[in-house]
Design a protein around this motif. Structure first.
Motif, PDB file in Angstrom:
ATOM      1  N   ILE A  44       0.850  -1.186   0.000  1.00  0.00           N
ATOM      2  CA  ILE A  44       0.000   0.000   0.000  1.00  0.00           C
ATOM      3  C   ILE A  44       0.887   1.238   0.000  1.00  0.00           C
ATOM      4  N   HIS A  45       0.571   2.206  -0.864  1.00  0.00           N
ATOM      5  CA  HIS A  45       1.303   3.469  -0.868  1.00  0.00           C
ATOM      6  C   HIS A  45       0.458   4.532  -0.189  1.00  0.00           C
ATOM      7  N   ALA A  46       1.048   5.203   0.803  1.00  0.00           N
ATOM      8  CA  ALA A  46       0.330   6.180   1.613  1.00  0.00           C
ATOM      9  C   ALA A  46       0.854   7.591   1.378  1.00  0.00           C
ATOM     10  N   TYR A  47       0.058   8.544   1.788  1.00  0.00           N
ATOM     11  CA  TYR A  47       0.490   9.942   1.752  1.00  0.00           C
ATOM     12  C   TYR A  47       1.480  10.221   2.882  1.00  0.00           C
ATOM     13  N   GLN A  48       1.108   9.810   4.088  1.00  0.00           N
ATOM     14  CA  GLN A  48       1.928  10.058   5.273  1.00  0.00           C
ATOM     15  C   GLN A  48       1.916   8.819   6.159  1.00  0.00           C
ATOM     16  N   CYS A  49       3.008   8.639   6.889  1.00  0.00           N
ATOM     17  CA  CYS A  49       3.108   7.499   7.799  1.00  0.00           C
ATOM     18  C   CYS A  49       4.142   7.833   8.863  1.00  0.00           C
ATOM     19  N   ASP A  50       3.940   7.381  10.097  1.00  0.00           N
ATOM     20  CA  ASP A  50       5.009   7.524  11.079  1.00  0.00           C
ATOM     21  C   ASP A  50       5.892   6.285  11.035  1.00  0.00           C
ATOM     22  N   GLU A  51       6.957   6.290  11.781  1.00  0.00           N
ATOM     23  CA  GLU A  51       7.919   5.188  11.712  1.00  0.00           C
ATOM     24  C   GLU A  51       7.354   3.873  12.227  1.00  0.00           C
ATOM     25  N   TYR A  52       6.244   3.938  12.948  1.00  0.00           N
ATOM     26  CA  TYR A  52       5.642   2.732  13.514  1.00  0.00           C
ATOM     27  C   TYR A  52       4.638   2.073  12.573  1.00  0.00           C
ATOM     28  N   GLY A  53       4.183   2.817  11.548  1.00  0.00           N
ATOM     29  CA  GLY A  53       3.252   2.233  10.588  1.00  0.00           C
ATOM     30  C   GLY A  53       1.864   2.827  10.588  1.00  0.00           C
ATOM     31  N   ASN A  54       1.608   3.855  11.404  1.00  0.00           N
ATOM     32  CA  ASN A  54       0.311   4.543  11.353  1.00  0.00           C
ATOM     33  C   ASN A  54       0.254   5.366  10.071  1.00  0.00           C
ATOM     34  N   ALA A  55      -0.612   4.969   9.162  1.00  0.00           N
ATOM     35  CA  ALA A  55      -0.596   5.535   7.802  1.00  0.00           C
ATOM     36  C   ALA A  55      -1.850   6.344   7.511  1.00  0.00           C
ATOM     37  N   ARG A  56      -1.637   7.440   6.786  1.00  0.00           N
ATOM     38  CA  ARG A  56      -2.740   8.294   6.355  1.00  0.00           C
ATOM     39  C   ARG A  56      -2.881   8.235   4.836  1.00  0.00           C
ATOM     40  N   ILE A  57      -4.107   8.046   4.383  1.00  0.00           N
ATOM     41  CA  ILE A  57      -4.415   8.067   2.949  1.00  0.00           C
ATOM     42  C   ILE A  57      -5.568   9.029   2.748  1.00  0.00           C
ATOM     43  N   PHE A  58      -5.355  10.036   1.916  1.00  0.00           N
ATOM     44  CA  PHE A  58      -6.352  11.076   1.697  1.00  0.00           C
ATOM     45  C   PHE A  58      -7.031  10.875   0.337  1.00  0.00           C
ATOM     46  N   GLY A  59      -8.260  11.365   0.236  1.00  0.00           N
ATOM     47  CA  GLY A  59      -8.956  11.296  -1.035  1.00  0.00           C
ATOM     48  C   GLY A  59      -9.460   9.899  -1.345  1.00  0.00           C
ATOM     49  N   ALA A  60      -9.761   9.692  -2.629  1.00  0.00           N
ATOM     50  CA  ALA A  60     -10.353   8.429  -3.061  1.00  0.00           C
ATOM     51  C   ALA A  60      -9.364   7.276  -2.931  1.00  0.00           C
TER      52      ALA A  60
END
Length: 319
Positions: free
Chosen positions: A180-196
């Motif tokens: 999965i490619h994300a917009y933002q992520c911290d070093e622990y793996g909490n990932a943010r995906i914006f939009g569709a």
């Protein structure tokens, strides 16, 4: 349907999650090479979110090809050119797919039996991922039955015990690996995906091992300030790879647009219009050691700035 599928075993999957997934906050940062080498093995089943044109894990897919992984069973909802890349790289033996955008090489590989294909609808793939993430063996659906796709899928029609009507059952999908490619992520793996998006949460939840590539590494403090923006929680994730422009030559909407010249070069090769696969793969995959090598060879700083600016202009028009 007559299609082959991985038999669901929800209890085995739930046990694997219990024994292998930790909620400990530990850094999972690593290179694309190390993430693929550690978590993708020959013969694995593989799922991924989005595709080569839009927010797909393009850099991770190229790394799988570079490492010559074999006999992968690839499942995705709505593909673009990435299955053709994986087929040409000799990585895929089966495609479990909702929609396959393929050219002459993909057709030939399927016709010759080099690659088996099992057909599903786009939404059926997502519902199978959801069932897998929920730890249940199937998901009921009121579509697919009576279609040609049903005949080529692994779905079943049974009597609904409540109404006596026919109902389609879609087998759960539990994969070995998710990309999965994300917009933002911290070093622990909490990932943010914006939009569709197609199914990032379902994709991560249905897999034993999850590799996140990300445009930006942010602090855990930023994650905690706005926890509602977290799409994928850290305890599902096994590796975090910092890959700015990780969907290139595709787009990450709002960040950079796609490189149409690079996309069309691959399209023309895939459809036998110009160029050839051996030259393309050597030039843009095998001769390069990493995603950043590709960016240095393929695009200049000026070109990247143009891709970013083009997307910002589009965002302005949308606003």
């Amino acid at each position: 349907g007559k299609g082959e599928f991985i038999a669901p075993d929800p209890d085995k999957f739930r046990e694997w999650v219990r024994t292998h997934k930790s909620r400990e906050l530990k850094s999972k940062l690593m290179s694309e090479h190390d993430a693929i080498a550690k978590f993708v093995s020959d013969g694995d089943s593989l799922v991924y979110d989005m595709n080569y044109a839009k927010r797909g894990p393009a850099a991770l897919i190229r790394e799988i090809i570079r490492q010559k992984k074999k006999d992968l069973w690839v499942s995705t909802k709505y593909s673009f050119l990435e299955p053709s890349l994986l087929i040409q790289g000799g990585c895929v033996s089966r495609l479990d797919i909702g929609w396959f955008f393929h050219g002459s090489y993909g057709c030939k590989a399927i016709a010759e039996g080099k690659v088996k294909i099992v057909e599903w609808s786009n939404s059926a793939i997502v519902q199978r991922m959801l069932a897998g993430a929920m730890g249940i063996p199937f998901m009921p659906a009121r579509y697919l039955g009576g279609t040609d796709i049903f005949e080529h899928s692994g779905a079943k029609i049974v009597k609904d015990p409540y109404t006596g009507m026919n109902i389609v059952l879609l087998p759960a999908l539990n994969a070995d690996v998710a990309l999965i490619h994300a917009y933002q992520c911290d070093e622990y793996g909490n990932a943010r995906i914006f939009g569709a998006g197609f199914s990032p949460t379902e994709c991560a939840g249905c897999a034993k091992k999850v590799i996140i590539s990300t445009e930006e590494i942010i602090s855990n403090e930023d994650i905690r300030r706005a926890p509602g923006l977290t799409t994928i929680p850290h305890y599902l994730v096994d590796a975090v790879v910092h890959l700015p422009f990780g969907s290139y030559p595709g787009t990450v909407p709002g960040v950079y647009t796609l490189d149409s010249e690079a996309i069309m070069e691959l399209f023309f090769v895939d459809h036998g219009i110009s160029g050839d696969w051996d030259t393309y793969m050597d030039k843009w995959v095998y001769s390069l050691s990493s995603h950043f090598d590709m960016l240095e060879k393929r695009v200049t700083g000026k070109k990247l700035a143009e891709l970013i600016m083009a997307e910002k202009v589009k965002e302005g028009f949308r606003a």
